[in-house]
Design an enzyme around this catalytic site. Structure first.
Site, mmCIF file in Angstrom:
data_model
loop_
_atom_site.group_PDB
_atom_site.id
_atom_site.type_symbol
_atom_site.label_atom_id
_atom_site.label_comp_id
_atom_site.label_asym_id
_atom_site.label_seq_id
_atom_site.Cartn_x
_atom_site.Cartn_y
_atom_site.Cartn_z
ATOM 1 N N CYS A 50 0.839 -1.211 0.000
ATOM 2 C CA CYS A 50 0.000 0.000 0.000
ATOM 3 C C CYS A 50 0.870 1.257 0.000
ATOM 4 O O CYS A 50 1.651 1.484 0.916
ATOM 5 C CB CYS A 50 -0.930 -0.067 1.208
ATOM 6 S SG CYS A 50 -1.391 1.487 1.927
ATOM 7 N N CYS A 53 0.359 3.843 2.751
ATOM 8 C CA CYS A 53 0.960 3.439 4.020
ATOM 9 C C CYS A 53 2.426 3.860 4.052
ATOM 10 O O CYS A 53 2.925 4.329 5.073
ATOM 11 C CB CYS A 53 0.879 1.923 4.207
ATOM 12 S SG CYS A 53 -0.794 1.269 4.128
#
Ligand code: NAG
Ligand code: NAG
Length: 426
Positions: A50, A53
């Site tokens: 991700c 993230c």
């Protein structure tokens, strides 16, 4: 000589990185067993793939080091949700990155912008007392200066205070809760009877009245925003809980042209001058940039312009003619309230499908214009997969004709969708 310097540099860097990472603990599934019951945790759940993230990583380290250096009781951790599925399930992680606080067995989900200040404010708010006592006029004034919207319980211990505290336990993610005794308030504040819950905002205040306002929690949810404010997509989304409509001046993203400034100040003026009439039904604000609203109306809205949105059902209202004066804007608001202006959009099934395709188009367009081959692949690959899947399904049951089978498949999937949407609306 330079080797020696490099070695020193390297070891300093290593030592630094050990220090930095010590502020953030990596948590695994054993965390549930090993943590202390009264520990307070701020946890980020991430997935290795991700990219949002990854962007959050440096911010997370800063948050860890800042909380540590302030001597905060908040422990900062992170956990790979794809590896530690037990922990992720316990915290009901559904998207990445997920930011949560854990305190006294209550889990609080952070939904604001992913900035250091936003997250630190959230952490300090949730970690502190549920209801903060303002014990002097100075403290009261200080709180008034710091908070655009200030909820204060006034009076001694009572059942209302019990209700106030339990609402605070739930809504502390969104706002601060204070308490004070009568003699701490400025003389100008007059409260009809004690105990009372009062909200101060924009130089005025309102007292909660259970008969008129319904239950305390929904009143606080309704009143927790300033009457007029700058609105971003996070705020607009959060305002859905309030149940109020939002009148927006949509203005350009960067330097505001004269026309945009006029739209903005018209909304601000109406918000202030007609608060008594409209604040029960409306919030007022301006929004820079139109991405979010374009998604809602499934098209390009012009800038500057006015729109009223109903966040409870994703509906929206557009003025019937040009709005040049305050009178026109008031007519627009009245038209929305008395139903003479039609609500458009909404969250019916068709609208949601339409919005899905609109979002897909907006996401894929830039890919197509920059890398047409990749775009074709992104669109083509799922289509080919779906076609192969359908073909295999039809082929697997030779007793029925492929055509009927295909129809049956579509019908049953529609039924299923209807069932789930029925369940959702329950
Ligand atoms: C506390 O809340 C309950 C239900 O939520 C309500 O019935 C009761 O009247 C409230 N008490 C006070 C003093 O506001
Ligand atoms: C906004 O949506 C809610 C939920 O569907 C609805 O009850 C309410 O009447 C709507 N408000 C207006 C002014 O259309």
């Amino acid at each position: 000589m330079s080797d020696w310097r490099n070695a020193v540099l390297l070891s300093v860097l290593l030592a630094l990185s050990v220090c930095v990472s010590a502020f953030v603990e990596e948590l695994d599934d054993d965390f549930m067993k090993t943590r202390q019951a009264d520990d307070i945790w701020l946890i980020k759940f991430y997935a290795p793939w991700c990219s949002f993230c990854k962007q959050l990583d440096p911010v997370w380290h800063q948050i860890g080091s800042e909380l540590r250096s302030l001597g905060s009781p908040v422990n900062v951790g992170k956990s790979d949700a794809t590896a530690n599925t037990g922990l992720a399930k316990e915290f009901r992680v559904r998207s990445y990155p997920a930011i949560l606080m854990w305190r006294k067995d209550v889990k609080y989900n952070y939904v604001g912008p992913r900035t250091k200040d936003g997250i630190l404010d959230f952490a300090n708010r949730v970690a502190g007392p549920l209801v903060r006592s303002l014990s002097s006029l100075q403290l009261f004034q200080h709180a008034m200066n710091r908070h655009d919207v200030l909820f204060v319980y006034i009076g001694a211990t009572s059942p209302l205070k019990g209700n106030y505290t339990s609402v605070a336990e739930e809504l502390i993610v969104h706002t601060y809760f204070f308490s004070a005794s009568r003699d701490v308030l400025p003389k100008a504040v007059s409260v009809p009877s004690l105990p009372a819950v009062v909200v101060f905002k924009e130089g005025t205040y309102f007292t909660f009245n259970e008969e008129r306002d319904g239950d305390l929690k929904s009143w606080i949810n309704r009143e927790r925003f300033p009457n007029y404010l700058k609105i971003d997509s996070y705020t607009l989304y959060a305002m859905g809980d309030s149940g109020k409509l939002v009148l927006l001046a949509l203005v350009g993203e960067r330097s505001l042209c004269e026309e945009s400034l006029r739209y903005k100040s018209l909304v601000e003026k109406v918000a202030a001058d007609y608060r008594e009439i409209y604040s029960r039904n409306f919030y007022f604000g301006f929004m820079e940039g139109t991405d979010y609203i374009n998604g809602l109306v499934m098209g390009e809205v012009t800038v500057p312009s006015f729109i009223v949105v109903n966040l409870s059902n994703d509906g929206y209202f557009l003025p019937l003619g040009a709005i040049g004066t305050e009178r026109h804007l008031l007519d627009f608001l009245n038209g929305v309230l008395d139903g003479s202006i039609q609500c458009q959009g909404g969250n019916s099934f068709d609208q949601r499908v339409g919005r899905f395709f609109y979002d897909a188009k907006v996401t894929l367009m830039p890919v197509f214009s920059q890398a047409p081959l990749l775009g074709c692949f992104l669109v083509g690959f799922p289509v080919v997969l779906a076609a192969v899947f359908c073909y295999l399904c039809c082929k697997a049951r030779p007793t029925m004709s492929g055509y009927d089978d295909g129809l049956a498949l579509i019908a049953s999937s529609q039924q299923r969708r209807k069932k789930t949407s029925d369940k959702k609306s329950d």
